[in-house]
Design a protein around this motif. Structure first.
Motif, short mmCIF file in Angstrom:
data_model
loop_
_atom_site.label_atom_id
_atom_site.label_comp_id
_atom_site.label_asym_id
_atom_site.label_seq_id
_atom_site.Cartn_x
_atom_site.Cartn_y
_atom_site.Cartn_z
N SER A 1 0.83 -1.20 0.00
CA SER A 1 0.00 0.00 0.00
C SER A 1 0.87 1.25 0.00
O SER A 1 1.88 1.31 0.69
CB SER A 1 -0.88 0.01 1.25
OG SER A 1 -1.53 1.24 1.38
N LYS B 1 -11.83 4.10 -6.27
CA LYS B 1 -11.63 2.64 -6.37
C LYS B 1 -12.96 1.91 -6.31
O LYS B 1 -13.12 0.86 -6.93
CB LYS B 1 -10.69 2.16 -5.26
CG LYS B 1 -9.27 2.65 -5.45
CD LYS B 1 -8.35 2.13 -4.38
CE LYS B 1 -8.42 3.02 -3.17
NZ LYS B 1 -7.34 2.78 -2.21
N TYR C 1 -13.02 -5.05 -7.26
CA TYR C 1 -12.27 -4.41 -6.18
C TYR C 1 -12.84 -4.83 -4.83
O TYR C 1 -14.06 -4.86 -4.64
CB TYR C 1 -12.32 -2.89 -6.32
CG TYR C 1 -11.81 -2.16 -5.10
CD1 TYR C 1 -10.45 -2.12 -4.83
CD2 TYR C 1 -12.68 -1.54 -4.22
CE1 TYR C 1 -9.97 -1.47 -3.71
CE2 TYR C 1 -12.21 -0.87 -3.11
CZ TYR C 1 -10.86 -0.84 -2.85
OH TYR C 1 -10.38 -0.21 -1.74
N CYS D 1 -12.08 -4.61 -0.34
CA CYS D 1 -11.35 -4.06 0.80
C CYS D 1 -11.92 -4.73 2.04
O CYS D 1 -13.12 -4.66 2.30
CB CYS D 1 -11.54 -2.55 0.86
SG CYS D 1 -10.65 -1.77 2.22
N GLU E 1 -6.57 -4.36 0.65
CA GLU E 1 -7.30 -4.03 -0.58
C GLU E 1 -6.83 -4.97 -1.67
O GLU E 1 -5.66 -5.36 -1.70
CB GLU E 1 -6.98 -2.60 -1.02
CG GLU E 1 -7.48 -1.54 -0.11
CD GLU E 1 -7.18 -0.17 -0.71
OE1 GLU E 1 -6.02 0.27 -0.58
OE2 GLU E 1 -8.10 0.41 -1.30
#
Length: 136
Positions: free
Chosen positions: A5, A75, A86, A88, A101
């Motif tokens: 990240s 995102k 996507y 998370c 993520e």
């Protein structure tokens, strides 16, 4: 591919561990056992002798950093991971804290072409970077 990240951790204290490395050129049975052991003990592992050229990896890493550096709202424009898209998630089952993520892509070129519109500011470049990787 796992990419760190771009966001700095809140704590100054970091634990350094050496992740296991799995050599894919080894005996298939031995490689399988090493992968299982690494997943059970760490949840992650490094891979060598995988056959993916370094220039393709570098381009994919750059695109990954570009995507994950976007604001959360941007995102989320990518479809949720069901299974592709996507995602998370909070982590913390074993005392660690934070979020992970991820972006899971179908290797179908038509799927990548469609999703690249929400993943990248330059969808054509994103597709161009991913195509050699999915054709390996």
């Amino acid at each position: 591919m796992v990419v760190a990240s771009p966001t700095k951790l809140h704590s100054e204290e970091h634990l350094t561990i050496e992740l296991p490395t799995v050599d894919l050129s080894g005996d298939r049975s031995m490689v399988s056992n090493l992968i299982v052991k690494a997943c059970e003990e760490y949840g992650f592992f490094k891979v060598k002798n995988h056959g993916v050229p370094h220039d393709i990896i570098a381009k994919m890493e750059k695109e990954s950093f570009n995507f994950f550096a976007k604001p959360f709202d941007e995102k989320q424009k990518v479809e949720p991971a069901k299974p592709f898209g996507y995602g998370c998630k909070n982590i913390g089952f074993n005392g660690d804290i934070g979020e992970v993520e991820y972006l899971l892509l179908n290797i179908n070129p038509l799927s990548i072409a469609e999703r690249s519109k929400t993943i990248s500011n330059d969808p054509a470049k994103f597709r161009q970077v991913l195509t050699p990787f999915i054709l390996l």
